[in-house]
Design a protein around this motif. Structure first.
Motif, PDB file in Angstrom:
ATOM      1  N   LEU A 109      70.648  66.300  12.563  1.00  0.00           N
ATOM      2  CA  LEU A 109      71.334  66.412  11.662  1.00  0.00           C
ATOM      3  C   LEU A 109      72.212  67.936  11.596  1.00  0.00           C
ATOM      4  N   GLU A 110      71.129  68.803  11.400  1.00  0.00           N
ATOM      5  CA  GLU A 110      71.168  70.201  10.884  1.00  0.00           C
ATOM      6  C   GLU A 110      71.245  70.470  12.096  1.00  0.00           C
ATOM      7  N   MET A 111      71.135  70.268  13.465  1.00  0.00           N
ATOM      8  CA  MET A 111      71.997  71.197  14.905  1.00  0.00           C
ATOM      9  C   MET A 111      73.181  70.662  14.994  1.00  0.00           C
ATOM     10  N   SER A 112      73.390  69.439  14.869  1.00  0.00           N
ATOM     11  CA  SER A 112      74.503  69.015  15.049  1.00  0.00           C
ATOM     12  C   SER A 112      75.747  69.747  13.982  1.00  0.00           C
ATOM     13  N   ASP A 171      72.515  57.836   6.318  1.00  0.00           N
ATOM     14  CA  ASP A 171      71.762  56.447   6.751  1.00  0.00           C
ATOM     15  C   ASP A 171      72.104  56.255   8.699  1.00  0.00           C
ATOM     16  N   PHE A 172      72.245  57.916   9.187  1.00  0.00           N
ATOM     17  CA  PHE A 172      71.526  57.428  10.439  1.00  0.00           C
ATOM     18  C   PHE A 172      70.706  56.759  10.932  1.00  0.00           C
ATOM     19  N   PRO A 173      70.828  55.781  12.129  1.00  0.00           N
ATOM     20  CA  PRO A 173      69.439  54.751  12.114  1.00  0.00           C
ATOM     21  C   PRO A 173      68.922  55.789  12.693  1.00  0.00           C
ATOM     22  N   LEU A 190      60.424  59.889  12.832  1.00  0.00           N
ATOM     23  CA  LEU A 190      62.028  59.948  12.876  1.00  0.00           C
ATOM     24  C   LEU A 190      62.221  60.577  11.669  1.00  0.00           C
ATOM     25  N   ARG A 191      62.174  60.209  10.508  1.00  0.00           N
ATOM     26  CA  ARG A 191      62.922  61.275   9.634  1.00  0.00           C
ATOM     27  C   ARG A 191      62.928  62.168   9.161  1.00  0.00           C
TER      28      ARG A 191
END
Length: 67
Positions: free
Chosen positions: A35-38, A4-6, A27-28
């Motif tokens: 998110l994978e990198m973070s 649910d990251f905007p 964008l998705r």
């Protein structure tokens, strides 16, 4: 992984980079990649924190992991 990251902040990043239009699917996909990198950076930062015998992840842990 957080689903649910905007998307609006990601659109702002793309527009700042020069994109005139950005599709929702782009964008998705950008959200998934970010998110994978973070997740990788966070994992490495936690390892650095544990190596230093700390329980608090600090700014320098994140900076080192991002390199």
């Amino acid at each position: 992984m957080v689903k649910d990251f905007p998307l609006s902040p990601l659109e702002k990043v793309a527009r700042k980079a020069g994109a005139e239009r950005v599709s929702a699917s782009a964008l998705r996909e950008m959200r998934v990649a970010l998110l994978e990198m973070s997740d990788k950076v966070a994992t490495e930062a936690v390892a650095a924190c544990r190596h230093a015998k700390r329980v608090t992840v600090k700014r320098e842990d994140i900076k080192m992991a991002a390199r």
